[in-house]
Scaffold this active site. Sequence first.
Site, PDB file in Angstrom:
ATOM      1  CB  THR A  51      -1.434  -0.033   0.690  1.00 21.37           C
ATOM      2  OG1 THR A  51      -2.148   1.015   0.860  1.00 21.37           O
ATOM      3  CG2 THR A  51      -0.460   0.437   2.786  1.00 21.37           C
ATOM      4  CG  ASN A  52       0.953   4.197  -2.365  1.00 22.69           C
ATOM      5  OD1 ASN A  52       1.193   3.166  -2.711  1.00 22.69           O
ATOM      6  ND2 ASN A  52       1.378   5.069  -3.413  1.00 22.69           N
ATOM      7  NE  ARG A  53       5.533   7.062   5.034  1.00 25.31           N
ATOM      8  CZ  ARG A  53       5.110   6.834   6.433  1.00 25.31           C
ATOM      9  NH1 ARG A  53       4.760   6.737   7.802  1.00 25.31           N
ATOM     10  NH2 ARG A  53       7.070   5.997   6.171  1.00 25.31           N
TER      11      ARG A  53
END
Length: 224
Positions: A33-35
């Site tokens: 995932t991404n921050r």
Amino acid sequence: ETCCATSQLLQGVRVLITAGPTREAIDPVRFLTNRSSGKMGYAVASAAVSMGAEVMLVSGHVALDCPAGVSRVITESAADMLNATHEAAKQADVFIATAAVADYTPINVADRKIKKNAATLNLEMRRTTDILATIKQTYPHLFTVGFAAETHDLMTYARSKLERKNIDMIAANSVANGKAFDQPTNALEVVWKDGHTSLPEMDKHQLAVALMQLVAAQYLQRKQ
Ligand code: CTP
Ligand code: CA
């Protein structure tokens, strides 16, 4: 008064927003995932509602409630987000992409949990589709706004993304030294074809209102 109150500038305008992170599955129990907390995108959604817009939110999983008056779809992967956005874009006038979309996704998703047998693990990945660029290409009439989070050369990357993705406006913010992520405040450099402005560091809700006023001004000017 000859026209509308500033607060209702977007009366009847349909605004579509992507927000939050995507999740790219590795196996049944893991994903990449991404921050992204989704805070900026959700604040933009609330600001658009407060200006009278009809707001649709396509959101990755976040720890935020759906803002009042917004219709929301929750999506998983970048591919899911693209599909949902494509569908919703048919009924939109303005598109604002705030989502932190995975740029790469694993080519093979293991159908069983990967066991930790080997000392190293390699994941082969392929590029995802650019939602922002694809939506603008498919629906060129949409007034389209992108975001760009950069650690360096902010304005250079912002301008090149504006051109490369053929969009109408870009809001760039610095994420050097842990700035912006999961923070209540942010600052933006907003750039469009024939202008730009700096929105100084402030609360994300205030910042979203300021950004939406710029979006409304450019959108309404272009529509004339
Ligand atoms: N974006 C998107 N779909 C993707 C990747 C990005 O819609 N697959 C959108 C983001 O929501 C944001 C804008 O594109 O509005 C810019 O995202 P960013 O990650 O800064 O740019 P990229 O084009 O992905 O380039 P890079 O990550 O290499 O800087
Ligand atoms: Ca990216």
